[in-house]
Design an enzyme around this catalytic site. Structure first.
Site, PDB file in Angstrom:
ATOM      1  N   ARG A  67     -20.857 -51.319 -35.647  1.00 27.66           N
ATOM      2  CA  ARG A  67     -21.705 -50.360 -35.166  1.00 27.66           C
ATOM      3  C   ARG A  67     -22.448 -50.188 -36.818  1.00 27.66           C
ATOM      4  O   ARG A  67     -24.199 -50.610 -36.164  1.00 27.66           O
ATOM      5  CB  ARG A  67     -21.182 -48.864 -35.797  1.00 27.66           C
ATOM      6  N   ARG A  93     -25.914 -45.171 -26.287  1.00 24.11           N
ATOM      7  CA  ARG A  93     -25.394 -45.436 -27.768  1.00 24.11           C
ATOM      8  C   ARG A  93     -25.400 -44.660 -28.631  1.00 24.11           C
ATOM      9  O   ARG A  93     -26.469 -43.814 -29.111  1.00 24.11           O
ATOM     10  CB  ARG A  93     -25.452 -46.714 -28.572  1.00 24.11           C
ATOM     11  N   ASN A 109     -34.559 -37.004 -29.140  1.00 23.11           N
ATOM     12  CA  ASN A 109     -33.943 -37.498 -28.140  1.00 23.11           C
ATOM     13  C   ASN A 109     -34.377 -37.295 -26.992  1.00 23.11           C
ATOM     14  O   ASN A 109     -34.384 -35.547 -27.437  1.00 23.11           O
ATOM     15  CB  ASN A 109     -32.474 -37.660 -28.721  1.00 23.11           C
ATOM     16  N   HIS A 111     -32.388 -35.260 -23.629  1.00 29.77           N
ATOM     17  CA  HIS A 111     -30.747 -34.713 -23.282  1.00 29.77           C
ATOM     18  C   HIS A 111     -31.049 -33.910 -21.991  1.00 29.77           C
ATOM     19  O   HIS A 111     -31.753 -33.077 -21.715  1.00 29.77           O
ATOM     20  CB  HIS A 111     -29.881 -34.363 -24.319  1.00 29.77           C
ATOM     21  N   GLU A 176     -38.020 -33.900 -17.368  1.00 32.26           N
ATOM     22  CA  GLU A 176     -37.615 -34.920 -17.820  1.00 32.26           C
ATOM     23  C   GLU A 176     -39.448 -34.988 -18.200  1.00 32.26           C
ATOM     24  O   GLU A 176     -39.801 -35.495 -19.297  1.00 32.26           O
ATOM     25  CB  GLU A 176     -37.207 -36.314 -17.864  1.00 32.26           C
TER      26      GLU A 176
HETATM   27  C1  GAR Z   1     -32.643 -39.570 -17.996  1.00 35.06           C
HETATM   28  O1  GAR Z   1     -31.896 -38.336 -17.509  1.00 35.06           O
HETATM   29  C2  GAR Z   1     -32.016 -38.513 -20.163  1.00 35.06           C
HETATM   30  O2  GAR Z   1     -31.653 -37.807 -20.327  1.00 35.06           O
HETATM   31  C3  GAR Z   1     -30.150 -38.938 -19.928  1.00 35.06           C
HETATM   32  O3  GAR Z   1     -30.367 -40.162 -19.673  1.00 35.06           O
HETATM   33  C4  GAR Z   1     -30.667 -40.226 -18.383  1.00 35.06           C
HETATM   34  C5  GAR Z   1     -31.836 -41.532 -18.263  1.00 35.06           C
HETATM   35  O4  GAR Z   1     -33.079 -41.419 -16.996  1.00 35.06           O
HETATM   36  N1  GAR Z   1     -30.206 -39.113 -21.406  1.00 35.06           N
HETATM   37  C6  GAR Z   1     -29.626 -38.630 -21.872  1.00 35.06           C
HETATM   38  O5  GAR Z   1     -27.947 -38.129 -21.006  1.00 35.06           O
HETATM   39  C7  GAR Z   1     -28.779 -38.882 -23.266  1.00 35.06           C
HETATM   40  N2  GAR Z   1     -27.375 -37.948 -23.805  1.00 35.06           N
HETATM   41  P1  GAR Z   1     -33.986 -43.269 -16.775  1.00 35.06           P
HETATM   42  O6  GAR Z   1     -33.473 -44.090 -17.888  1.00 35.06           O
HETATM   43  O7  GAR Z   1     -34.703 -42.664 -16.368  1.00 35.06           O
HETATM   44  O8  GAR Z   1     -35.558 -42.349 -18.628  1.00 35.06           O
END
Ligand code: GAR
Length: 216
Positions: A67, A93, A109, A111, A176
């Site tokens: 890592r 990751r 980030n 979420h 989002e």
């Molecule tokens: C999104 O819903 C984001 O919030 C989530 O992955 C998706 C990516 O979608 N992130 C996580 O779960 C991080 N813990 P995208 O590639 O279409 O933006």
């Protein structure tokens, strides 16, 4: 004023990256994406970046012995592009404390839940299982503990009686796409600073409307 150089880290579809690319098209937006990094060569989001003429790099974590080696390569890349803020947009990751501390308050980030509820994966399934009436998404500065850190912004959506994880997830994703560019802009323009592990927002207050579900 000079725009803040940001990098976006992705692992998949990249719809939040696309929302950010679109926001950056506004000349008054305070940030520009100078680099998109994916740990997955097949990530669909790489195409969004290429279509917009943004530099892309693939750093496959499987090519590294540890890592730390992966993160050192990532860090070198980010510094090569003179990146100021790093945005995790579906980057799947876990980053070590060493990396998150190097980029403390410069690493953001998104979420798909109203943190601190539903950290981790399968957030929409778990929201439905739990029976919450309101769900949503959170943009936060990253700390070493997963899905933890000072919250910049949250957007809430209702949970409807006939929701499936897919319908609820789609409603959250639409939120989002609005929340992420707004929060990145606040961070990049210095209007979302961390003090005592809380984000102090230097924006007009929106009043105290009640978010209520059900509302009848
Ligand atoms: C999104 O819903 C984001 O919030 C989530 O992955 C998706 C990516 O979608 N992130 C996580 O779960 C991080 N813990 P995208 O590639 O279409 O933006």
């Amino acid at each position: 004023m000079a725009k803040t150089k940001v990098a976006v880290l992705i692992s998949g579809r990249g719809s939040n990256l696309k929302a950010l690319i679109e926001a950056c098209e506004d000349p008054s937006y305070p940030a520009e994406i100078v680099l998109v990094v994916s740990n997955n060569a097949k990530a669909g989001g790489l195409q969004h970046a290429q279509d917009a003429g943004i530099e892309t790099e693939v750093l496959d974590h499987r090519d590294f012995d540890s890592r730390d080696d992966f993160e050192d390569a990532l860090d070198t890349l980010l510094r090569l592009y003179a990146v100021r803020f790093v945005c995790l947009a579906g980057f799947m990751r876990i980053l070590t404390a060493s990396f998150t501390e190097r980029w403390r308050d410069l690493l953001i980030n998104i979420h798909p839940s109203l943190l601190p509820a539903f950290k981790g994966l399968h957030t929409h399934e778990r929201a439905l299982e739990t029976g919450v009436r309101v769900h949503g998404c959170t943009v936060h500065y990253v700390r070493p503990e997963m899905d933890n850190g000072p919250i910049i912004g949250q957007a809430a959506v209702p949970v409807l009686h006939d929701d499936t994880p897919e319908t609820l997830g789609a409603r959250v994703l639409t939120a989002e796409h609005q929340l992420f560019p707004q929060c990145v802009a606040l961070a990049c323009s210095g209007k979302a600073r961390v003090a005592a592990e809380h984000v102090r927002l230097q924006v007009r207050e929106f009043g105290a409307e009640l978010l209520m579900n059900p509302h009848d």
